[in-house]
Design an enzyme around this catalytic site. Sequence first.
Site, PDB file in Angstrom:
ATOM      1  N   ASP A 618       0.856  -1.184   0.000  1.00  0.00           N
ATOM      2  CA  ASP A 618       0.000   0.000   0.000  1.00  0.00           C
ATOM      3  C   ASP A 618       0.896   1.240   0.000  1.00  0.00           C
ATOM      4  O   ASP A 618       1.853   1.331   0.782  1.00  0.00           O
ATOM      5  CB  ASP A 618      -0.906   0.007   1.233  1.00  0.00           C
ATOM      6  N   ILE A 619       0.638   2.186  -0.913  1.00  0.00           N
ATOM      7  CA  ILE A 619       1.440   3.412  -0.989  1.00  0.00           C
ATOM      8  C   ILE A 619       1.040   4.348   0.150  1.00  0.00           C
ATOM      9  O   ILE A 619      -0.134   4.673   0.322  1.00  0.00           O
ATOM     10  CB  ILE A 619       1.242   4.114  -2.344  1.00  0.00           C
ATOM     11  N   GLU A 661      -4.575   2.006  -4.564  1.00  0.00           N
ATOM     12  CA  GLU A 661      -3.109   1.974  -4.451  1.00  0.00           C
ATOM     13  C   GLU A 661      -2.633   0.677  -3.806  1.00  0.00           C
ATOM     14  O   GLU A 661      -1.485   0.596  -3.358  1.00  0.00           O
ATOM     15  CB  GLU A 661      -2.617   3.174  -3.632  1.00  0.00           C
TER      16      GLU A 661
END
Length: 744
Positions: A618-619, A661
């Site tokens: 996950d960004i 994301e």
Amino acid sequence: MAIYSYDAEKKREYTLNASNQLAILNMGRNSIRQALDRVKYDVQYLSHYHEFEDYVMTGSSEMVVHLSHDFKFVMGNRRVYDQIRWIDETGMEQFRINFNSGSPALISSQYLQNKKGRYYFSDAMRYHEGETYFSLFDLNVENEKIEIPYKPMIRAATPVIDKNGHKKGIFIINYLGDELIRKFIDATAISNGDVMLLNSEGYWLKGIKNSDEWGFMFNRNDLSLAHRNPSVWQRISKEEEGQFVDEKGLWTFMTIHPPVNTREETEKSTWKAVILLSTDKLYAKSDTLFFHLSIFAVLGLITAGIGSFTLAYLYRKKQLTLKELSKLHQRTEGILRAVPDMIMQVDKDKRYVWANDIGIEFFGEDVIGKEAPYYFEGEQDTYTIVQPLFSGENHAVYVESWQRRRDGEKRLLAWWCQTLRDEEGTVTGVLSTARDITDEYQIQKNLKESEKKYKNLAQAMEQVDDILYITDKFGNISYVNGAYCRHTGYTQAEVLGQNARISKSGMHDREFYKGLWTTILSEEVYRNTLINRKKNGDLYYEKKTITPLKDDNQQIVGFISSGKDVTQETMLHQEVERIATIDSLTGIYNRRKFEELFTLESEQSRRFYYPLSMIMIDIDHFKSVNDTYGHNVGDEVLKQLVNIVQENIRIIDIFARWGGEEFLILSPNTNLDNIRTLAEKLRIAVEKAVFPTIGHVTISLGISTFGKEDSFSGLFKRVDHSLYYAKKHGRNQIGIESYDETFD
């Protein structure tokens, strides 16, 4: 022979239709199972979504807004859920999102309702953690009234358990039943019978007529198969699946069980999928064959009758020459009255003086004494043909004429007319026999029309766009139609006498063609899509059917091949399949393909006992990237991240965009230590990378390994939890949640 042929065709047609209806109904059942499996998966996944679990524990209004955003995304993406709800242990709705015709919305607390009195709440509350409850398939009820227009609904629910193991109510999804019925109708559309879907009590959920459906919601016992045809329903309700024939036709039925995993599944949770193929459709081809056989049988009887009449005529002629006319009259009068043909005698003044019973019945009792021309009204040209008989110029004539029966109906009669003479040879009148040949005339007319249609069908073979050719039993071509030449580029002269292998492309191996020949030499029809080659070398896809041709001794003498050029459709299907499995933005696998590949890899892991691990990425603070720089920059960040990850993973690793994301990596033959090393490698690579416009970003990662008795939802839940841990404790780090019984 006619009866034997008809019986054989009838049995063959029944077997073919019966197997077809079973296959079609099985597709319908599978369409429902697949749809409900997806609902079951969503219920379990969303009910264990970590932010929902946190909301159950805290009841935070801020968390509700964020959670509703995720659930509205799911609802908008699926487009088959009418409501997503959490109902607490008292029966009160605490959280509800309505679909709102494609614009999902979180419902204000003042409009939430208490559902303690609804059966599905009390039923679902008896289930345990991880079990999925499916309600009856019924119409939606709001404020104790059936919603108008009707909204068919299935409710899938699972208990909500807090971290202390206490039940906090149920998580429930309202599944729009119209979508389920549409899938069932689409899957069974190729059936030419009446398709039905019934509940466990015999009421129609999908009936032949819309007005017959949902009778149980209105206490209408008459709107059920159980009421209208109890003997049929008794057979269907007692057996899992089967087929039988009654006066209405062929009944095919199968039982459909919702994918529940509870200990308490009952008969009320089952449905019955049914197809009724009416008798006229069940034996349509056999009845046509019977009609044609009947025509040939009638023609044979007519021929035999004409021959019998001719023999009788010669016999009577011989008797007239051997015996006196007076004795002949007494001896033959009784016989003439008994024969099935009309027999009429006129004197030399052309008046009827005698007729047998058949003649009297046709013309009426007042025919005696009337002149013969009276009954030839409108047929004077025909009557002139018999004139020479009265002058002795001709001995006998045959004539056909339309004459009016006593009831006024015009019928076609075939007349055999013969001159009568006394012992001195003087003409005394004419004796005529007549037969009503109206029906035979109509049969001949129909045969001519059938022959004309047959000729037109030979011409149609040259005009259709299907590729047609005929070979001998060794595959040597004896006929090709124009479509074959148009599609392949060969002329008729180039292929006649050539073997059908002239179209081989080299794309199929020996085993493929061995299977083809095994099928057709076994007198079975072969169906498949082949890759063939045109004269200019281009490849094309042909959806082909090869049918054996037999002689009168039922020996194979050749084959007829028909096919369609489906190159464009095949290429389009391949492109659609590619689009359906690839994320359009990043070019890597999407969620659907990842789940499909996970199923294969997990089975391989269990079978060959090798480890399997998963990473969730996950960004960090990606929302602020979109808010600050815009979604175009955000999209470029996602694509560059994908490039970085692909440069650092193996070819056998499965990489997919899970949503937004979030990304997943599935690593075959990788244990916990190795997956930790890979995750750290990826974290560092992203941290060091320079992204256009924004500079640097970091990622949080969650990892876990696949267990011996594991499932996708179990493994996904662990990596999701470990990712949540990493994000909660500062981000730009790895969270780990292992499984005790893994493959080391």
